[in-house]
Design an enzyme around this catalytic site. Structure first.
Site, PDB file in Angstrom:
ATOM      1  N   MET A   1      14.910 -38.011 -72.876  1.00 56.14           N
ATOM      2  CA  MET A   1      14.848 -39.567 -73.002  1.00 56.14           C
ATOM      3  C   MET A   1      15.548 -40.118 -74.269  1.00 56.14           C
ATOM      4  O   MET A   1      14.915 -41.310 -74.609  1.00 56.14           O
ATOM      5  CB  MET A   1      13.366 -39.935 -72.895  1.00 56.14           C
ATOM      6  CG  MET A   1      12.953 -39.580 -71.163  1.00 56.14           C
ATOM      7  SD  MET A   1      11.621 -40.514 -70.575  1.00 56.14           S
ATOM      8  CE  MET A   1      10.237 -40.392 -71.669  1.00 56.14           C
TER       9      MET A   1
ATOM     10  N   SER B   1       8.869 -37.399 -80.015  1.00 55.54           N
ATOM     11  CA  SER B   1       9.478 -38.594 -80.283  1.00 55.54           C
ATOM     12  C   SER B   1       8.444 -39.691 -80.461  1.00 55.54           C
ATOM     13  O   SER B   1       8.428 -40.826 -81.516  1.00 55.54           O
ATOM     14  CB  SER B   1      10.025 -39.224 -79.202  1.00 55.54           C
ATOM     15  OG  SER B   1      11.376 -38.414 -78.932  1.00 55.54           O
TER      16      SER B   1
ATOM     17  N   GLY C   1      13.386 -30.499 -81.751  1.00 54.84           N
ATOM     18  CA  GLY C   1      12.848 -30.153 -80.602  1.00 54.84           C
ATOM     19  C   GLY C   1      13.958 -30.362 -79.730  1.00 54.84           C
ATOM     20  O   GLY C   1      14.305 -29.090 -78.899  1.00 54.84           O
ATOM     21  N   HIS C   2      14.457 -31.380 -79.377  1.00 54.04           N
ATOM     22  CA  HIS C   2      15.664 -31.395 -78.303  1.00 54.04           C
ATOM     23  C   HIS C   2      16.830 -30.478 -78.898  1.00 54.04           C
ATOM     24  O   HIS C   2      17.506 -30.057 -78.186  1.00 54.04           O
ATOM     25  CB  HIS C   2      15.969 -33.004 -78.616  1.00 54.04           C
ATOM     26  CG  HIS C   2      14.993 -33.809 -77.873  1.00 54.04           C
ATOM     27  ND1 HIS C   2      14.375 -34.871 -78.786  1.00 54.04           N
ATOM     28  CD2 HIS C   2      14.322 -33.957 -76.919  1.00 54.04           C
ATOM     29  CE1 HIS C   2      13.440 -35.446 -78.177  1.00 54.04           C
ATOM     30  NE2 HIS C   2      13.489 -35.053 -76.661  1.00 54.04           N
TER      31      HIS C   2
ATOM     32  N   LYS D   1       8.509 -26.104 -73.849  1.00 55.24           N
ATOM     33  CA  LYS D   1       6.915 -25.451 -73.678  1.00 55.24           C
ATOM     34  C   LYS D   1       6.028 -26.220 -74.278  1.00 55.24           C
ATOM     35  O   LYS D   1       4.978 -26.260 -73.707  1.00 55.24           O
ATOM     36  CB  LYS D   1       6.943 -24.022 -73.980  1.00 55.24           C
ATOM     37  CG  LYS D   1       7.754 -23.029 -73.427  1.00 55.24           C
ATOM     38  CD  LYS D   1       7.801 -21.651 -73.824  1.00 55.24           C
ATOM     39  CE  LYS D   1       6.636 -20.932 -73.350  1.00 55.24           C
ATOM     40  NZ  LYS D   1       6.437 -19.563 -74.077  1.00 55.24           N
ATOM     41  N   LYS D   2       6.305 -27.430 -74.950  1.00 48.87           N
ATOM     42  CA  LYS D   2       5.127 -28.156 -75.395  1.00 48.87           C
ATOM     43  C   LYS D   2       4.884 -29.116 -74.064  1.00 48.87           C
ATOM     44  O   LYS D   2       3.484 -29.363 -74.085  1.00 48.87           O
ATOM     45  CB  LYS D   2       5.686 -29.066 -76.403  1.00 48.87           C
ATOM     46  CG  LYS D   2       4.688 -29.927 -77.067  1.00 48.87           C
ATOM     47  CD  LYS D   2       5.191 -30.916 -78.151  1.00 48.87           C
ATOM     48  CE  LYS D   2       5.575 -32.117 -77.580  1.00 48.87           C
ATOM     49  NZ  LYS D   2       4.710 -32.894 -77.261  1.00 48.87           N
TER      50      LYS D   2
ATOM     51  N   HIS E   1      15.382 -35.225 -81.680  1.00 46.85           N
ATOM     52  CA  HIS E   1      14.730 -34.475 -82.889  1.00 46.85           C
ATOM     53  C   HIS E   1      15.102 -32.970 -82.752  1.00 46.85           C
ATOM     54  O   HIS E   1      15.789 -32.627 -81.890  1.00 46.85           O
ATOM     55  CB  HIS E   1      13.213 -34.789 -82.998  1.00 46.85           C
ATOM     56  CG  HIS E   1      12.423 -34.597 -81.841  1.00 46.85           C
ATOM     57  ND1 HIS E   1      12.262 -33.332 -81.196  1.00 46.85           N
ATOM     58  CD2 HIS E   1      11.706 -35.233 -81.044  1.00 46.85           C
ATOM     59  CE1 HIS E   1      11.449 -33.170 -80.476  1.00 46.85           C
ATOM     60  NE2 HIS E   1      11.135 -34.565 -80.225  1.00 46.85           N
TER      61      HIS E   1
END
Length: 273
Positions: A27, A183, A33-34, A145-146, A31
């Site tokens: 979306m 985010s 993580g992405h 997995k978050k 960051h």
């Protein structure tokens, strides 16, 4: 990198691919993580597609759809540097139509924990992910997995509907202080961020208890609650991989989940045991 703004542009660009395809639906407001999802897709596939689409059907009335962070130019640069082949950025009118056939999340898994707090949220998730998977038709799609409940629901969707796409889980990325990347972290003040660190500290304490041989869910939850006493804990749940509650942790088949509000910001985190 090709930027596709509509479905025709996406399909035309994909038609030029040769070899395997990895897909990362997002979306936006990308960051680290992405980026870890994109990097894993890049390492495991010949071609990589990323989508950025703030999906309205997974937001409930009163949630932060309009305020959801949007950083289009920065996101484009991140994808370009990461070696993405196609960045798909459709308008809502391309993705949704009137009187649609609708998918629903499972009646149990979709309506407990996050689904109980946000009824209908996972219906919107499965609807948009199915659309995107069918458009991209990847070999593999990558999810963090978050968002554990989302990941398990999407794996179940792929299994139950006989989809030919592999749903690949990717480990949670954390900041140096332990806070899980999200985010929504931008909403936290400096003081709130400090208090939010109690979430990762509680999960670390749970991990230490388990490694020391303590498997009682009641004992683990009590310790976690004590550590997170200064934030508004919505739930602590210890479940198996099908999200059934556990009285005792099962190694290799448990997830410890936390949802909490820090100020006005709602955060989730978990530990896969």
């Amino acid at each position: 990198m090709k930027i596709a703004k509509d479905i025709k542009e996406l399909k035309d660009a994909i038609s030029k691919f040769s070899g395997s395809v990895g897909f990362v639906p997002t979306m936006g407001a990308l960051h680290q993580g992405h980026l870890s999802l994109i990097q894993k897709a890049r390492a495991e596939n010949d071609n990589v597609v990323v989508s950025i689409f703030v999906n309205p059907t997974q937001f409930l009335p009163g949630e932060d759809l309009d305020k959801y962070p949007r950083r289009e130019e920065a996101d484009k640069k991140i994808c370009e540097v990461a070696g993405v082949d196609i960045l798909f950025m459709p308008e809502i009118s391309s993705m949704y139509h009137s009187d649609e056939v609708k998918l629903k999340a499972p009646s149990y898994l979709g309506y407990i924990l996050e689904g109980n707090r946000r009824p209908g949220h996972f219906d919107g998730v499965v609807q948009i992910v199915m659309k995107l998977l069918n458009l991209v038709q990847p070999d593999r799609a990558y999810f963090g997995k978050k968002d554990a409940q989302q990941l398990v629901i999407l794996q179940k969707m792929a299994k139950d509907l006989f989809l030919p796409y592999e749903i690949v889980p990717v480990e949670t990325v954390r900041e140096d202080d332990g806070l899980a990347l999200s985010s929504r972290n931008v909403y936290l003040s400096a003081e709130e961020r400090e208090r939010a660190l109690s979430i990762s500290r509680a999960l670390k304490a749970a991990s230490r208890l388990i490694m020391a041989g303590e498997f009682s869910s009641e004992v683990i939850e009590a310790k976690m609650s004590e550590i997170m006493k200064d934030i508004d804990v919505e739930y602590i749940a210890i479940v198996d991989r099908d999200f059934r509650p556990l009285k005792k942790v099962k190694i290799q088949n448990s997830i410890i989940l936390v949802a909490a509000k820090v100020g006005k910001t709602r955060l989730i985190d978990n530990l896969w045991v």
